[in-house]
Design a protein around this motif. Structure first.
Motif, PDB file in Angstrom:
ATOM      1  N   GLY A 195       0.181  22.738  -2.183  1.00  0.00           N
ATOM      2  CA  GLY A 195       0.350  21.939  -3.398  1.00  0.00           C
ATOM      3  C   GLY A 195       1.280  20.778  -3.180  1.00  0.00           C
ATOM      4  N   GLU A 196       1.907  20.689  -1.993  1.00  0.00           N
ATOM      5  CA  GLU A 196       2.748  19.554  -1.653  1.00  0.00           C
ATOM      6  C   GLU A 196       2.421  19.121  -0.242  1.00  0.00           C
ATOM      7  OE1 GLU A 196       6.872  20.150  -2.128  1.00  0.00           O
ATOM      8  OE2 GLU A 196       6.810  20.241  -4.301  1.00  0.00           O
ATOM      9  N   GLY A 197       2.422  17.810  -0.001  1.00  0.00           N
ATOM     10  CA  GLY A 197       2.243  17.318   1.345  1.00  0.00           C
ATOM     11  C   GLY A 197       3.491  17.576   2.168  1.00  0.00           C
ATOM     12  N   ALA A 198       3.390  17.210   3.457  1.00  0.00           N
ATOM     13  CA  ALA A 198       4.515  17.456   4.361  1.00  0.00           C
ATOM     14  C   ALA A 198       5.771  16.740   3.920  1.00  0.00           C
ATOM     15  CB  ALA A 198       4.126  17.024   5.775  1.00  0.00           C
ATOM     16  N   SER A 199       5.615  15.633   3.213  1.00  0.00           N
ATOM     17  CA  SER A 199       6.771  14.860   2.775  1.00  0.00           C
ATOM     18  C   SER A 199       7.356  15.389   1.472  1.00  0.00           C
ATOM     19  CB  SER A 199       6.357  13.405   2.569  1.00  0.00           C
ATOM     20  OG  SER A 199       5.427  13.321   1.512  1.00  0.00           O
ATOM     21  N   GLY A 200       6.693  16.369   0.861  1.00  0.00           N
ATOM     22  CA  GLY A 200       7.149  16.853  -0.430  1.00  0.00           C
ATOM     23  C   GLY A 200       6.381  16.272  -1.589  1.00  0.00           C
ATOM     24  N   SER A 201       5.452  15.331  -1.331  1.00  0.00           N
ATOM     25  CA  SER A 201       4.667  14.739  -2.397  1.00  0.00           C
ATOM     26  C   SER A 201       3.589  15.705  -2.847  1.00  0.00           C
ATOM     27  CB  SER A 201       4.013  13.443  -1.919  1.00  0.00           C
ATOM     28  OG  SER A 201       3.083  12.980  -2.875  1.00  0.00           O
ATOM     29  N   VAL A 202       3.255  15.666  -4.130  1.00  0.00           N
ATOM     30  CA  VAL A 202       2.199  16.517  -4.658  1.00  0.00           C
ATOM     31  C   VAL A 202       0.834  15.852  -4.561  1.00  0.00           C
ATOM     32  CG1 VAL A 202       3.767  17.682  -6.237  1.00  0.00           C
ATOM     33  CG2 VAL A 202       2.542  15.647  -7.008  1.00  0.00           C
ATOM     34  N   LEU A 203       0.774  14.611  -4.124  1.00  0.00           N
ATOM     35  CA  LEU A 203      -0.475  13.864  -4.045  1.00  0.00           C
ATOM     36  C   LEU A 203      -0.703  13.328  -2.645  1.00  0.00           C
ATOM     37  CD1 LEU A 203      -0.228  11.740  -7.329  1.00  0.00           C
ATOM     38  CD2 LEU A 203      -1.567  13.825  -6.986  1.00  0.00           C
ATOM     39  N   GLU A 204      -1.968  13.089  -2.326  1.00  0.00           N
ATOM     40  CA  GLU A 204      -2.317  12.417  -1.087  1.00  0.00           C
ATOM     41  C   GLU A 204      -3.322  11.313  -1.392  1.00  0.00           C
ATOM     42  OE1 GLU A 204      -3.882  15.323   1.539  1.00  0.00           O
ATOM     43  OE2 GLU A 204      -5.769  15.581   0.454  1.00  0.00           O
ATOM     44  N   VAL A 205      -3.382  10.328  -0.500  1.00  0.00           N
ATOM     45  CA  VAL A 205      -4.209   9.148  -0.699  1.00  0.00           C
ATOM     46  C   VAL A 205      -5.609   9.386  -0.156  1.00  0.00           C
ATOM     47  CG1 VAL A 205      -4.517   6.732  -0.027  1.00  0.00           C
ATOM     48  CG2 VAL A 205      -2.261   7.568  -0.703  1.00  0.00           C
ATOM     49  N   VAL A 206      -6.601   8.921  -0.905  1.00  0.00           N
ATOM     50  CA  VAL A 206      -8.003   8.963  -0.499  1.00  0.00           C
ATOM     51  C   VAL A 206      -8.531   7.529  -0.511  1.00  0.00           C
ATOM     52  CG1 VAL A 206     -10.287   9.910  -1.003  1.00  0.00           C
ATOM     53  CG2 VAL A 206      -8.236  11.216  -1.601  1.00  0.00           C
ATOM     54  N   GLU A 207      -9.329   7.168   0.483  1.00  0.00           N
ATOM     55  CA  GLU A 207      -9.901   5.818   0.515  1.00  0.00           C
ATOM     56  C   GLU A 207     -10.858   5.619  -0.654  1.00  0.00           C
ATOM     57  OE1 GLU A 207     -11.721   4.974   4.230  1.00  0.00           O
ATOM     58  OE2 GLU A 207      -9.822   4.891   5.334  1.00  0.00           O
ATOM     59  N   ARG A 208     -10.813   4.416  -1.201  1.00  0.00           N
ATOM     60  CA  ARG A 208     -11.692   4.038  -2.305  1.00  0.00           C
ATOM     61  C   ARG A 208     -12.552   2.874  -1.819  1.00  0.00           C
ATOM     62  NH1 ARG A 208      -9.304   1.838  -8.060  1.00  0.00           N
ATOM     63  NH2 ARG A 208     -11.300   1.210  -8.991  1.00  0.00           N
ATOM     64  N   THR A 209     -13.600   3.208  -1.098  1.00  0.00           N
ATOM     65  CA  THR A 209     -14.368   2.195  -0.368  1.00  0.00           C
ATOM     66  C   THR A 209     -15.151   1.263  -1.276  1.00  0.00           C
ATOM     67  OG1 THR A 209     -16.186   3.772  -0.109  1.00  0.00           O
ATOM     68  CG2 THR A 209     -14.575   3.654   1.674  1.00  0.00           C
ATOM     69  N   ALA A 210     -15.427   1.676  -2.502  1.00  0.00           N
ATOM     70  CA  ALA A 210     -16.235   0.843  -3.385  1.00  0.00           C
ATOM     71  C   ALA A 210     -15.444  -0.286  -4.029  1.00  0.00           C
ATOM     72  CB  ALA A 210     -16.875   1.706  -4.475  1.00  0.00           C
ATOM     73  N   PHE A 211     -14.106  -0.209  -3.992  1.00  0.00           N
ATOM     74  CA  PHE A 211     -13.339  -1.276  -4.644  1.00  0.00           C
ATOM     75  C   PHE A 211     -13.444  -2.546  -3.808  1.00  0.00           C
ATOM     76  CE2 PHE A 211      -9.349  -3.579  -5.636  1.00  0.00           C
ATOM     77  CZ  PHE A 211      -9.636  -3.830  -6.975  1.00  0.00           C
ATOM     78  N   PRO A 212     -13.838  -3.682  -4.398  1.00  0.00           N
ATOM     79  CA  PRO A 212     -14.231  -4.844  -3.600  1.00  0.00           C
ATOM     80  C   PRO A 212     -13.108  -5.565  -2.875  1.00  0.00           C
ATOM     81  CG  PRO A 212     -14.326  -5.352  -5.951  1.00  0.00           C
ATOM     82  CD  PRO A 212     -14.099  -3.883  -5.846  1.00  0.00           C
ATOM     83  N   VAL A 213     -11.871  -5.435  -3.290  1.00  0.00           N
ATOM     84  CA  VAL A 213     -10.805  -6.215  -2.666  1.00  0.00           C
ATOM     85  C   VAL A 213     -10.484  -5.707  -1.265  1.00  0.00           C
ATOM     86  CG1 VAL A 213      -8.385  -6.919  -2.826  1.00  0.00           C
ATOM     87  CG2 VAL A 213      -9.825  -6.930  -4.866  1.00  0.00           C
ATOM     88  N   ASN A 214     -10.233  -4.415  -1.131  1.00  0.00           N
ATOM     89  CA  ASN A 214      -9.844  -3.860   0.178  1.00  0.00           C
ATOM     90  C   ASN A 214     -10.912  -2.981   0.813  1.00  0.00           C
ATOM     91  OD1 ASN A 214      -9.086  -2.032  -2.034  1.00  0.00           O
ATOM     92  ND2 ASN A 214      -8.265  -0.706  -0.431  1.00  0.00           N
ATOM     93  N   ARG A 215     -11.933  -2.600   0.039  1.00  0.00           N
ATOM     94  CA  ARG A 215     -13.061  -1.806   0.554  1.00  0.00           C
ATOM     95  C   ARG A 215     -12.578  -0.584   1.343  1.00  0.00           C
ATOM     96  NH1 ARG A 215     -16.217  -6.551   3.406  1.00  0.00           N
ATOM     97  NH2 ARG A 215     -14.459  -7.849   2.797  1.00  0.00           N
ATOM     98  N   GLY A 216     -11.573   0.070   0.825  1.00  0.00           N
ATOM     99  CA  GLY A 216     -11.061   1.294   1.419  1.00  0.00           C
ATOM    100  C   GLY A 216      -9.893   1.115   2.362  1.00  0.00           C
ATOM    101  N   ALA A 217      -9.715  -0.068   2.917  1.00  0.00           N
ATOM    102  CA  ALA A 217      -8.635  -0.304   3.882  1.00  0.00           C
ATOM    103  C   ALA A 217      -7.283  -0.255   3.180  1.00  0.00           C
ATOM    104  CB  ALA A 217      -8.823  -1.645   4.573  1.00  0.00           C
ATOM    105  N   LEU A 218      -6.299   0.337   3.840  1.00  0.00           N
ATOM    106  CA  LEU A 218      -4.935   0.402   3.323  1.00  0.00           C
ATOM    107  C   LEU A 218      -3.963   0.213   4.474  1.00  0.00           C
ATOM    108  CD1 LEU A 218      -5.303   3.535   1.018  1.00  0.00           C
ATOM    109  CD2 LEU A 218      -4.878   1.206   0.218  1.00  0.00           C
ATOM    110  N   CYS A 219      -2.828  -0.387   4.205  1.00  0.00           N
ATOM    111  CA  CYS A 219      -1.783  -0.479   5.217  1.00  0.00           C
ATOM    112  C   CYS A 219      -0.923   0.774   5.163  1.00  0.00           C
ATOM    113  CB  CYS A 219      -0.933  -1.732   5.009  1.00  0.00           C
ATOM    114  SG  CYS A 219       0.156  -1.662   3.563  1.00  0.00           S
TER     115      CYS A 219
END
Length: 739
Positions: free
Chosen positions: A31-55
């Protein structure tokens, strides 16, 4: 975890103005990531600005949600020990309200200041501006977005009658023929946007990069121009001189769609190529090659960022680049134009809706009587009760402890980010009262009388406006920790304590509905935008008036209306989703038919090169320029709390050329002092041939002895109020001891 976080939630990155699309879902495992966060990031490839890419910043953003990384309880200053100690919300809000009330009663309403942030959502920026003007009755409000693209905004308004970071979608960048990128290192500041330049070249287009450093972005260029910092204005004028001399002007476009060309042409012709070479250090053959690449392409764009904008002549510098576009017919046409790469997450929306010193919601001028009447009616107050324009950001910070005795600060860290930062820190310490609302215990929060822990991006819903003018919806994915409230709840609690029981709801959608009414008919008209529509269309481009009727999108200070919404839109396509019958489609591309000036013509503004406010001399023989690095963001208040980002960029450095290092006897990694007329910073040397021999570079993300903004010059652009971050005179001193 609440019900909102059970499935993947589509939202946006909390950092830069790309506002990259991302998904958030519960972290795997316990229920928590290794850093203690309760959430993790998922790519959102359909969004037109970054098309899933993240820094890396976007991918690690949930780590800031962990309780150990952020504030979770209010803090108040113990008058006996001088320490910040935990307190309840009632105690903390009571103390803030009393501090603001007492100061206003004793010294006058303008003795109370408000300082906002470019990362606040549109709803929070709107509510903060309303709170300052209605509840506090103060004119003293501005925000750190003033330090972002205010010079570009001023120049665009002078030339086009309207300012929006990019007047076209980012996708158009990949389809133009030539991009002239001035003072931007997209590879490190907005990595997902670099794909547009890669696609540009894959499509046969050309890239010119103007930067005193050979950055990762400049490495991609067909032509890299490396001017001496502070000479961008001369460079733009020199290129325009060559355009005229070589007969490359578009006389038909100039005659049909512009005004003021003779004076601008005369100003440019006074900057002949050999003179520009002496000023900038760029050889004349490179100037000619830049003109050839730019003008031979069937369509071209100029994109500027902080390099030319963060100067005491930033407005004129951007104006010179706009003149180049206008003279060659590269504006107001498909796949051509000038655009500014907004930096902060909501730097665009933050100034559109009221936390800038001279603006009311909808990009209305605060000194326009019609604008005051409209907004006052929405707010339920008399127009004459609204204060006039106040000080710009640095002027406001400089007045702290003097004419401004108390400050409410939300979402900013000027102790690190402001120019002449040691002086700004002194002024903050001189305040009678300081309240800070923030996610983390920043360097500025450490100086506060009261610190209020507020929710962050994934814990609340709200809209932002990205660099394209696309209004987006950040969705709540998880509840904030116990003891944390939203900024809207904070403002509502303070308003009630200060005698305003109504008008400051905590529901962001309710605030947005009021914002729509307040913006209706203004240049930044959001009245046709709703949460449901944003969700259906991956964002909506403003101006977007309600229905298909007229919008006053380009009123000048005189109140002359430039026409219907088409006055700033031209021929448009719908923004991508169902908007209902008769709905305005939004405005992805501005100026295709006419500009947002009273006569519909773009205005040339004659400008002339002048030196930087502070030039080198025998005592300070080297030029300092500042900027960002890939793994950190702005003042670092958030990114310095993420282990992976700190590992990639653990601290400040001084980049200098091997010839300069040899002359001073400095080895790579050796600690050096950089000294300006305002102070001294110490950091390890990073010897690199990627920078000019007469220039050094420091990133500005760190406090302490490596604080780059201890050195920077607060000289202000007379039009935009932008400080001269990007150029000041320094000397380098060798130190003994380990790096």
């Amino acid at each position: 975890m609440d019900a909102a976080s059970v499935a993947t939630v589509e939202t946006h990155c909390p950092y830069c103005a790309l506002q990259c699309g991302m998904g958030l879902r519960p972290a795997a495992g316990t229920g928590e990531g290794a850093s203690g966060s309760v959430l993790e990031v998922v790519e959102r490839t359909a969004f037109p600005v970054n098309r899933g890419a993240l820094c890396g910043k976007g991918r690690t953003a949930p780590e800031l949600l962990a309780p150990g990384a952020r504030l979770t309880t209010p803090l108040v200053r113990d008058h006996t020990t001088g320490e910040l100690v935990p307190a309840g919300w009632a105690t903390a809000l009571d103390r803030v309200a009393e501090g603001l009330r007492r100061t206003g009663a004793r010294y006058g309403r303008d003795a109370v200041g408000v300082f906002g942030g470019g990362g606040l959502t549109n709803e929070k920026a709107y509510a903060l501006g309303k709170f300052a003007r209605v509840v506090l009755g103060t004119s003293q409000i501005d925000y750190n977005g003033r330090f972002c693209m205010s010079s570009a905004a001023a120049a665009q308004h002078r030339a086009f009658g309207l300012d929006r970071g990019l007047p076209f979608p980012l996708a158009d960048v990949a389809r133009t023929g030539c991009v002239l990128l001035v003072g931007s290192n997209l590879a490190e500041t907005m990595p997902p946007a670099l794909r547009y330049l890669t696609e540009l070249k894959e499509n046969g287009g050309r890239l010119i990069v103007v930067d005193p450093r050979r950055t990762r972005t400049a490495e991609q260029a067909d032509l890299h121009l490396a001017p001496r910092p502070g000479t961008d204005l001369a460079l733009a004028l020199g290129l325009l001189h060559l355009v005229v001399a070589e007969g490359r002007t578009d006389e038909e476009f100039i005659a049909a769609r512009t005004s003021g060309w003779p004076a601008a042409r005369a100003a440019a012709m006074a900057h002949w190529p050999e003179q520009v070479e002496r000023i900038t250090g760029i050889p004349v053959p490179q100037l000619r090659e830049a003109v050839r690449l730019f003008c031979d392409a069937p369509a071209s764009m100029v994109l500027t960022a902080r390099g030319p904008e963060q100067q005491a002549k930033g407005t004129d510098t951007v104006g010179a680049w706009i003149n180049l576009c206008l003279a060659t017919g590269r504006a107001g046409r498909p796949l051509s134009g000038y655009g500014a790469l907004t930096g902060q997450g909501n730097g665009q929306g933050g100034r559109e809706h009221g936390q800038k010193a001279d603006q009311l919601p909808g990009y209305r001028r605060l000194d326009d009587p019609a604008a005051r009447r409209h907004v006052a009616a929405v707010w339920g107050v008399e127009p004459e009760t609204l204060p006039g324009p106040g000080r710009s950001a640095y002027e406001l910070l400089d007045a702290l402890g003097g004419e401004v005795r108390a400050l409410l600060l939300m979402g900013s860290n000027p102790v690190v980010s402001a120019p002449r930062a040691a002086h700004v820190e002194e002024r903050i310490r001189a305040l009678d009262f300081l309240a800070v609302a923030d996610v983390v215990r920043s360097e500025t929060a450490e100086l506060a009388d009261v610190v209020l822990p507020v929710a962050q991006w994934a814990e609340e819903t709200g809209t932002t406006t990205n660099l394209e003018g696309r209004v987006l919806l950040r969705r709540r994915a998880v509840a904030p920790p116990p003891g944390v409230r939203t900024d809207l709840e904070v403002l509502g609690g303070l308003a009630r304590r200060l005698g305003h029981a109504k008008g400051f709801p905590a529901d962001p959608e309710q605030v947005f509905e009021e914002l729509r009414r307040a913006s209706a008919g203004g240049p930044a008209d959001y009245s046709g935008i709703s949460y449901a529509r944003i969700a259906a269309e991956d964002g909506v481009f403003w101006p977007c008036p309600a229905g298909s009727g007229a919008s006053e999108a380009a009123q000048g200070a005189s109140g002359a209306v430039a026409g219907a919404s088409e006055a700033v839109a031209g021929a448009q396509t719908a923004s991508g989703g169902p908007a209902g019958p008769g709905a305005h489609p939004g405005t992805p591309r501005l100026f295709l038919d006419r500009f947002a000036t009273p006569d519909g013509r773009a205005r040339f503004v004659p400008v002339t090169h002048r030196p930087a406010d502070e030039e080198t001399d025998a005592g300070y023989p080297v030029v300092l320029t500042t900027g960002r690095v890939l793994a950190q963001y702005q003042s670092g208040a958030q990114t310095r709390r993420v282990a992976a980002l700190n590992a990639a960029a653990p601290g400040p450095f001084v980049e200098l050329h091997p010839r300069l290092a040899d002359r001073l006897g400095i080895a790579d990694g050796e600690p050096v002092a950089v000294v300006s007329r305002r102070g001294r910073a110490v950091a390890p040397a990073r010897v690199s041939a990627a920078i000019r021999p007469d220039t050094v570079f420091m990133p500005f993300h760190w406090p302490g002895e490596g604080r780059a903004n201890t050195l920077t010059n607060p000289a202000l652009d007379p039009v935009s109020g932008m400080p001269e971050f990007k150029v000041c005179a320094v000397r380098i001193e060798r130190l003994d001891g380990p790096a």
